[in-house]
Design a protein around this motif. Structure first.
Motif, mmCIF file in Angstrom:
data_model
loop_
_atom_site.group_PDB
_atom_site.id
_atom_site.type_symbol
_atom_site.label_atom_id
_atom_site.label_comp_id
_atom_site.label_asym_id
_atom_site.label_seq_id
_atom_site.Cartn_x
_atom_site.Cartn_y
_atom_site.Cartn_z
ATOM 1 N N ASP A 27 -3.075 -8.865 3.621
ATOM 2 C CA ASP A 27 -3.106 -9.601 4.892
ATOM 3 C C ASP A 27 -1.752 -10.251 5.163
ATOM 4 O OD1 ASP A 27 -5.776 -8.938 5.197
ATOM 5 O OD2 ASP A 27 -6.507 -11.003 5.208
ATOM 6 N N HIS A 28 -1.174 -10.871 4.132
ATOM 7 C CA HIS A 28 0.143 -11.503 4.291
ATOM 8 C C HIS A 28 1.214 -10.460 4.601
ATOM 9 C CE1 HIS A 28 -1.065 -15.579 3.379
ATOM 10 N NE2 HIS A 28 -1.663 -15.164 2.273
ATOM 11 N N LEU A 29 1.113 -9.296 3.958
ATOM 12 C CA LEU A 29 2.059 -8.218 4.245
ATOM 13 C C LEU A 29 1.958 -7.791 5.703
ATOM 14 C CD1 LEU A 29 4.144 -6.067 3.481
ATOM 15 C CD2 LEU A 29 2.240 -4.627 2.687
ATOM 16 N N VAL A 30 0.737 -7.645 6.218
ATOM 17 C CA VAL A 30 0.553 -7.272 7.621
ATOM 18 C C VAL A 30 1.238 -8.281 8.522
ATOM 19 C CG1 VAL A 30 -1.154 -7.099 9.484
ATOM 20 C CG2 VAL A 30 -1.538 -5.905 7.329
ATOM 21 N N ARG A 31 1.027 -9.570 8.268
ATOM 22 C CA ARG A 31 1.648 -10.622 9.094
ATOM 23 C C ARG A 31 3.175 -10.563 8.998
ATOM 24 N NH1 ARG A 31 -2.408 -11.703 12.414
ATOM 25 N NH2 ARG A 31 -4.250 -12.389 11.315
ATOM 26 N N LEU A 37 8.972 -6.289 11.959
ATOM 27 C CA LEU A 37 9.092 -5.069 12.763
ATOM 28 C C LEU A 37 8.876 -5.327 14.246
ATOM 29 C CD1 LEU A 37 7.018 -2.662 10.482
ATOM 30 C CD2 LEU A 37 9.514 -2.946 10.551
ATOM 31 N N ALA A 38 8.577 -6.573 14.609
ATOM 32 C CA ALA A 38 8.274 -6.923 16.003
ATOM 33 C C ALA A 38 7.252 -5.939 16.574
ATOM 34 C CB ALA A 38 9.545 -6.962 16.845
ATOM 35 N N LEU A 39 6.106 -5.848 15.878
ATOM 36 C CA LEU A 39 5.063 -4.902 16.283
ATOM 37 C C LEU A 39 4.591 -5.233 17.698
ATOM 38 C CD1 LEU A 39 3.007 -4.651 12.979
ATOM 39 C CD2 LEU A 39 4.739 -3.060 13.849
ATOM 40 N N SER A 61 -2.025 0.241 6.791
ATOM 41 C CA SER A 61 -1.753 1.251 7.811
ATOM 42 C C SER A 61 -1.442 0.544 9.123
ATOM 43 C CB SER A 61 -2.945 2.196 7.987
ATOM 44 O OG SER A 61 -4.100 1.473 8.376
ATOM 45 N N LEU A 62 -0.523 1.117 9.879
ATOM 46 C CA LEU A 62 -0.122 0.567 11.170
ATOM 47 C C LEU A 62 -0.256 1.646 12.230
ATOM 48 C CD1 LEU A 62 3.267 -1.039 10.025
ATOM 49 C CD2 LEU A 62 1.060 -2.217 10.280
ATOM 50 N N GLU A 63 -1.153 1.443 13.181
ATOM 51 C CA GLU A 63 -1.278 2.353 14.316
ATOM 52 C C GLU A 63 -0.542 1.712 15.481
ATOM 53 O OE1 GLU A 63 -4.600 4.130 17.383
ATOM 54 O OE2 GLU A 63 -5.273 3.372 15.452
ATOM 55 N N LEU A 64 0.540 2.368 15.895
ATOM 56 C CA LEU A 64 1.369 1.822 16.966
ATOM 57 C C LEU A 64 1.036 2.483 18.297
ATOM 58 C CD1 LEU A 64 3.594 1.914 14.227
ATOM 59 C CD2 LEU A 64 4.153 0.048 15.770
ATOM 60 N N ALA A 70 6.843 3.398 16.795
ATOM 61 C CA ALA A 70 6.601 4.010 15.488
ATOM 62 C C ALA A 70 7.907 4.492 14.863
ATOM 63 C CB ALA A 70 5.611 5.157 15.620
ATOM 64 N N ALA A 71 8.758 5.103 15.655
ATOM 65 C CA ALA A 71 10.034 5.603 15.137
ATOM 66 C C ALA A 71 10.909 4.449 14.650
ATOM 67 C CB ALA A 71 10.758 6.418 16.206
ATOM 68 N N ASN A 72 10.946 3.350 15.393
ATOM 69 C CA ASN A 72 11.723 2.184 14.966
ATOM 70 C C ASN A 72 11.166 1.607 13.671
ATOM 71 O OD1 ASN A 72 13.537 2.281 17.098
ATOM 72 N ND2 ASN A 72 12.290 0.953 18.396
ATOM 73 N N ALA A 73 9.851 1.463 13.581
ATOM 74 C CA ALA A 73 9.234 0.945 12.362
ATOM 75 C C ALA A 73 9.495 1.889 11.194
ATOM 76 C CB ALA A 73 7.733 0.746 12.574
ATOM 77 N N TRP A 74 9.370 3.181 11.444
ATOM 78 C CA TRP A 74 9.609 4.198 10.403
ATOM 79 C C TRP A 74 11.020 4.072 9.833
ATOM 80 C CZ3 TRP A 74 7.161 7.477 7.380
ATOM 81 C CH2 TRP A 74 7.852 8.551 6.824
ATOM 82 N N ARG A 75 12.016 3.950 10.710
ATOM 83 C CA ARG A 75 13.408 3.807 10.248
ATOM 84 C C ARG A 75 13.559 2.574 9.359
ATOM 85 N NH1 ARG A 75 14.451 5.972 15.199
ATOM 86 N NH2 ARG A 75 14.609 3.990 16.292
ATOM 87 N N HIS A 76 12.982 1.468 9.778
ATOM 88 C CA HIS A 76 13.096 0.232 9.003
ATOM 89 C C HIS A 76 12.390 0.366 7.648
ATOM 90 C CE1 HIS A 76 13.420 -4.051 8.192
ATOM 91 N NE2 HIS A 76 12.131 -4.008 7.835
ATOM 92 N N LEU A 77 11.208 0.937 7.655
ATOM 93 C CA LEU A 77 10.406 1.014 6.432
ATOM 94 C C LEU A 77 10.936 2.008 5.422
ATOM 95 C CD1 LEU A 77 6.867 0.841 8.061
ATOM 96 C CD2 LEU A 77 7.946 -0.923 6.633
ATOM 97 N N THR A 78 11.686 2.992 5.851
ATOM 98 C CA THR A 78 12.171 4.027 4.925
ATOM 99 C C THR A 78 13.617 3.800 4.492
ATOM 100 O OG1 THR A 78 12.713 5.462 6.800
ATOM 101 C CG2 THR A 78 10.549 5.774 5.749
ATOM 102 N N GLU A 79 14.102 2.583 4.624
ATOM 103 C CA GLU A 79 15.474 2.284 4.209
ATOM 104 C C GLU A 79 15.651 2.329 2.696
ATOM 105 O OE1 GLU A 79 16.309 -1.466 6.056
ATOM 106 O OE2 GLU A 79 16.792 -0.529 7.979
ATOM 107 N N SER A 80 14.567 2.156 1.938
ATOM 108 C CA SER A 80 14.665 2.216 0.480
ATOM 109 C C SER A 80 13.674 3.240 -0.067
ATOM 110 C CB SER A 80 14.401 0.837 -0.133
ATOM 111 O OG SER A 80 13.103 0.413 0.185
ATOM 112 N N GLU A 81 13.968 3.736 -1.245
ATOM 113 C CA GLU A 81 13.115 4.739 -1.896
ATOM 114 C C GLU A 81 11.896 4.039 -2.507
ATOM 115 O OE1 GLU A 81 11.719 8.371 -2.995
ATOM 116 O OE2 GLU A 81 13.420 7.930 -1.702
ATOM 117 N N PRO A 82 10.700 4.578 -2.299
ATOM 118 C CA PRO A 82 9.485 3.942 -2.833
ATOM 119 C C PRO A 82 9.339 4.163 -4.340
ATOM 120 C CG PRO A 82 8.936 6.002 -1.780
ATOM 121 C CD PRO A 82 10.408 5.776 -1.524
ATOM 122 N N PRO A 83 8.678 3.227 -4.999
ATOM 123 C CA PRO A 83 8.357 3.426 -6.419
ATOM 124 C C PRO A 83 7.368 4.579 -6.588
ATOM 125 C CG PRO A 83 8.041 1.137 -5.764
ATOM 126 C CD PRO A 83 8.258 1.933 -4.519
#
Length: 192
Positions: A27-31, A37-39, A61-64, A70-83
């Motif tokens: 929940d905190h992550l969503v907020r 990301l200025a959803l 999950s985020l449904e935009l 979605a493209a802007n959020a995707w760019r921001h979220l993929t800036e680092s490699e996931p574990p």
């Protein structure tokens, strides 16, 4: 943090796994994501329990409402490699949300109207919630539209068979309240 993104859908859905382990953390992550990301209005953000050999915890999950957001959020979220193991959890969350099979909605259209005590009719008319169920009610039994619902400022409907459904329980004085409470007791909350 990792995501899964398919630009071909009507409403793009991103999956995010930042390593959260509890629903409260998710929940905190969503907020935090909503702010970072200025959803845009119309976003539906859900939490998902993840139970695989590689990962125990929660993903988001985020449904935009549009592809540009979605493209802007995707760019921001993929800036680092996931574990390792996080990519699969994110993909699972996105797939479940896209299919509307599961997902506990934290952000959804109209959620801002769900504060204090409101009539059941407002809950259904002013939000994206499709229907309610009352835990313990006999099949087909629906409360009156004027029935007060004590939101406790914590309303978490879930995707079930393509609908956003809120589980309610009877409360004092012929009223209703969400089944999920804002601060569950530690012995019962967020079991991995």
């Amino acid at each position: 943090m990792t995501t899964s993104y398919d630009a071909s859908g009507v409403h793009p859905v991103l999956g995010v796994d930042a390593g959260t382990t509890t629903l409260r953390e998710a929940d905190h992550l969503v907020r935090a994501l909503a702010s970072t990301l200025a959803l845009p209005p119309g976003t539906v953000a859900c939490t998902h329990l993840i139970r695989t050999d590689a990962r125990r915890g929660t993903a988001v999950s985020l449904e935009l409402p549009d592809h540009a957001s979605a493209a802007n959020a995707w760019r921001h979220l993929t800036e680092s490699e996931p574990p390792p193991g996080h990519r699969e959890a994110a993909a699972h969350a996105a797939a479940e949300h896209t299919a509307r099979r599961s997902g506990r909605a934290v952000l959804f259209p109209g959620a801002e109207h769900l504060t204090g005590t409101i009539p059941l009719s407002d809950l259904l008319e002013l939000t994206a919630i499709d229907r309610v169920t009352v835990v313990g009610a006999t099949s087909g039994e629906l409360p009156a539209p004027t029935t007060p619902v004590h939101t406790q400022n914590h309303v978490r409907p879930e995707w079930r068979d393509g609908e956003l459904v809120l589980a309610l329980v009877p409360a004092v004085g012929n009223t209703l309240a969400p089944f999920e409470v804002p601060n569950p007791t530690p012995c019962c909350a967020d079991h991995p």
